[in-house]
Design a protein around this motif. Structure first.
Motif, mmCIF file in Angstrom:
data_model
loop_
_atom_site.group_PDB
_atom_site.id
_atom_site.type_symbol
_atom_site.label_atom_id
_atom_site.label_comp_id
_atom_site.label_asym_id
_atom_site.label_seq_id
_atom_site.Cartn_x
_atom_site.Cartn_y
_atom_site.Cartn_z
ATOM 1 N N LEU A 16 0.817 -1.215 0.000
ATOM 2 C CA LEU A 16 0.000 0.000 0.000
ATOM 3 C C LEU A 16 0.851 1.264 0.000
ATOM 4 C CD1 LEU A 16 -2.746 -1.092 2.566
ATOM 5 C CD2 LEU A 16 -2.939 -0.997 0.065
ATOM 6 N N VAL A 17 2.062 1.177 0.547
ATOM 7 C CA VAL A 17 2.926 2.361 0.610
ATOM 8 C C VAL A 17 4.063 2.317 -0.408
ATOM 9 C CG1 VAL A 17 2.311 2.775 3.015
ATOM 10 C CG2 VAL A 17 4.408 1.511 2.497
ATOM 11 N N ALA A 18 4.218 1.186 -1.096
ATOM 12 C CA ALA A 18 5.246 1.061 -2.133
ATOM 13 C C ALA A 18 4.683 1.557 -3.460
ATOM 14 C CB ALA A 18 5.725 -0.383 -2.240
ATOM 15 N N VAL A 19 4.180 2.766 -3.433
ATOM 16 C CA VAL A 19 3.563 3.413 -4.590
ATOM 17 C C VAL A 19 4.201 4.793 -4.737
ATOM 18 C CG1 VAL A 19 1.375 2.177 -4.297
ATOM 19 C CG2 VAL A 19 1.693 4.392 -3.188
ATOM 20 N N ASP A 20 3.824 5.490 -5.778
ATOM 21 C CA ASP A 20 4.280 6.868 -5.943
ATOM 22 C C ASP A 20 3.662 7.703 -4.818
ATOM 23 O OD1 ASP A 20 5.027 9.399 -6.714
ATOM 24 O OD2 ASP A 20 3.813 9.416 -8.545
ATOM 25 N N ARG A 21 4.500 8.154 -3.898
ATOM 26 C CA ARG A 21 4.007 8.916 -2.750
ATOM 27 C C ARG A 21 4.056 10.426 -2.996
ATOM 28 N NH1 ARG A 21 6.921 4.784 -1.257
ATOM 29 N NH2 ARG A 21 8.811 6.014 -0.905
ATOM 30 N N CYS A 22 4.461 10.829 -4.175
ATOM 31 C CA CYS A 22 4.467 12.248 -4.519
ATOM 32 C C CYS A 22 3.087 12.582 -5.092
ATOM 33 C CB CYS A 22 5.587 12.553 -5.514
ATOM 34 S SG CYS A 22 5.880 14.316 -5.733
ATOM 35 N N ARG A 23 2.161 12.804 -4.191
ATOM 36 C CA ARG A 23 0.747 12.954 -4.549
ATOM 37 C C ARG A 23 0.415 14.384 -4.972
ATOM 38 N NH1 ARG A 23 -0.288 8.609 -6.012
ATOM 39 N NH2 ARG A 23 -2.487 9.074 -5.913
ATOM 40 N N SER A 24 -0.741 14.513 -5.541
ATOM 41 C CA SER A 24 -1.280 15.810 -5.913
ATOM 42 C C SER A 24 -1.436 16.677 -4.662
ATOM 43 C CB SER A 24 -2.646 15.610 -6.573
ATOM 44 O OG SER A 24 -3.342 16.825 -6.691
ATOM 45 N N LEU A 25 -1.278 17.978 -4.833
ATOM 46 C CA LEU A 25 -1.574 18.888 -3.723
ATOM 47 C C LEU A 25 -3.074 18.984 -3.509
ATOM 48 C CD1 LEU A 25 0.913 21.840 -4.298
ATOM 49 C CD2 LEU A 25 1.171 19.859 -2.793
ATOM 50 N N GLY A 26 -3.839 18.599 -4.510
ATOM 51 C CA GLY A 26 -5.290 18.601 -4.402
ATOM 52 C C GLY A 26 -5.805 17.239 -3.979
ATOM 53 N N ALA A 27 -7.047 17.005 -4.266
ATOM 54 C CA ALA A 27 -7.702 15.766 -3.836
ATOM 55 C C ALA A 27 -7.157 14.534 -4.535
ATOM 56 C CB ALA A 27 -9.207 15.863 -4.061
ATOM 57 N N GLY A 28 -6.592 14.703 -5.710
ATOM 58 C CA GLY A 28 -6.085 13.549 -6.442
ATOM 59 C C GLY A 28 -7.220 12.741 -7.028
ATOM 60 N N ARG A 29 -6.876 11.548 -7.469
ATOM 61 C CA ARG A 29 -7.878 10.681 -8.078
ATOM 62 C C ARG A 29 -7.774 9.296 -7.453
ATOM 63 N NH1 ARG A 29 -7.997 10.611 -14.333
ATOM 64 N NH2 ARG A 29 -8.759 12.677 -13.859
ATOM 65 N N ALA A 30 -8.752 8.952 -6.636
ATOM 66 C CA ALA A 30 -8.793 7.631 -6.009
ATOM 67 C C ALA A 30 -9.141 6.590 -7.069
ATOM 68 C CB ALA A 30 -9.823 7.615 -4.896
ATOM 69 N N HIS A 31 -8.520 5.434 -6.958
ATOM 70 C CA HIS A 31 -8.787 4.334 -7.885
ATOM 71 C C HIS A 31 -9.595 3.264 -7.168
ATOM 72 C CE1 HIS A 31 -6.128 6.029 -10.886
ATOM 73 N NE2 HIS A 31 -5.286 6.273 -9.902
ATOM 74 N N ALA A 32 -10.720 2.926 -7.750
ATOM 75 C CA ALA A 32 -11.613 1.949 -7.132
ATOM 76 C C ALA A 32 -10.897 0.633 -6.848
ATOM 77 C CB ALA A 32 -12.827 1.716 -8.031
ATOM 78 N N ALA A 33 -9.950 0.253 -7.678
ATOM 79 C CA ALA A 33 -9.230 -1.010 -7.481
ATOM 80 C C ALA A 33 -8.453 -1.022 -6.170
ATOM 81 C CB ALA A 33 -8.285 -1.258 -8.657
ATOM 82 N N ASP A 34 -8.019 0.140 -5.692
ATOM 83 C CA ASP A 34 -7.269 0.217 -4.435
ATOM 84 C C ASP A 34 -8.168 0.093 -3.207
ATOM 85 O OD1 ASP A 34 -4.940 0.629 -5.890
ATOM 86 O OD2 ASP A 34 -5.092 2.823 -5.738
#
Length: 188
Positions: A16-34
Motif C-alpha cells: 500500500l505504501v510502495a507506490v508513488d508517494r508524490c501525490r497531488s496537492l489537491g484531492a487527487g484521483r482515487a482508484h476503485a481497485a485500491d
C-alpha cells in the motif's frame, strides 16, 4: 532526504505504501481497485504479528494510507476521531489536500509542536532547487518547519500550477509522519 523503506511496515502496509508517494496537492484521483486492498488494512490485520501499544497511532497509520491513495473521505472519517496531535496532523493534511486551507490551519493549531517538525526542517532544505526559495521561506522560516507556511505555499502552488517543490515536501511530510505513527503504534 527520508529513506522510506516500504518493507519496514510489514506485509499488509508494504504494497500500500510502495507506490508513488508524490501525490497531488489537491484531492487527487482515487482508484476503485485500491479500495478493496485498503479495506483489508484494519487494526487487526495491518500490523501483522506486532502487538499494538498505541491504538491512536495505529489509527493514524490507517488515516495516512487512505490519504496516500486519495480517499480523502475515508481518511477524514478516521482522523477526525483521533484526538491527539498526530490525529490532528493527518486531519490538517487531509483538509489541505482538499483545498480547505483555513480548516487545515485550524487542525494544525491543534497539533502544537510535533516531533516530526524537527525532522522536516533540515530535510526540506535539501529538497529545494534554485526556483524554490519563495516557498522555502514560507515553509521553513529560520530553518524550522512551519505547517501554516506549508499550507500557504501549497495554496500558492495550486494557484500558480508550479507545484513540484510543494509536492516533494508533502511526500516527505507524509513519509516521516507515517513512519512516526507506525513506530509509536508498535512501540519501537
Amino acid at each position: 532526504m527520508s529513506l522510506f523503506q516500504p518493507a519496514e511496515f510489514g506485509p499488509v502496509f508494504e504494497p500500500l505504501v510502495a507506490v508513488d508517494r508524490c501525490r497531488s496537492l489537491g484531492a487527487g484521483r482515487a482508484h476503485a481497485a485500491d479500495h478493496k486492498s485498503l479495506q483489508r488494512a484494519t487494526l487487526a490485520t495491518a500490523f501483522g504479528d506486532a502487538q499494538l501499544v498505541d491504538l491512536d497511532m495505529a489509527r493514524c497509520c490507517l488515516a495516512g494510507v487512505w490519504l496516500l491513495h486519495d480517499f480523502l473521505h475515508e481518511s477524514h472519517a478516521i482522523s477526525q476521531q483521533i484526538e491527539t496531535p498526530s490525529g490532528s496532523f493527518w486531519h490538517g493534511v487531509m483538509h489541505r489536500r482538499e483545498g480547505d486551507f483555513s480548516n487545515a490551519k485550524y487542525w494544525f493549531r491543534h497539533v502544537g509542536r510535533h516531533a516530526v517538525f524537527d525532522e522536516l526542517g533540515p530535510q526540506i532544505e535539501s529538497l529545494a532547487g534554485e526556483g524554490d526559495s519563495g516557498a522555502l521561506r514560507l515553509i521553513i522560516p529560520a530553518g524550522t518547519f512551519d505547517p501554516f507556511g506549508l499550507v500557504d505555499a501549497c495554496q500558492a502552488a495550486v494557484r500558480s500550477g508550479d507545484d513540484g517543490f510543494c509536492r516533494r515536501v508533502q511526500q516527505l511530510e507524509w513519509e516521516l509522519l507515517f513512519r512516526h505513527c507506525f513506530r509509536h503504534a508498535i512501540g519501537s
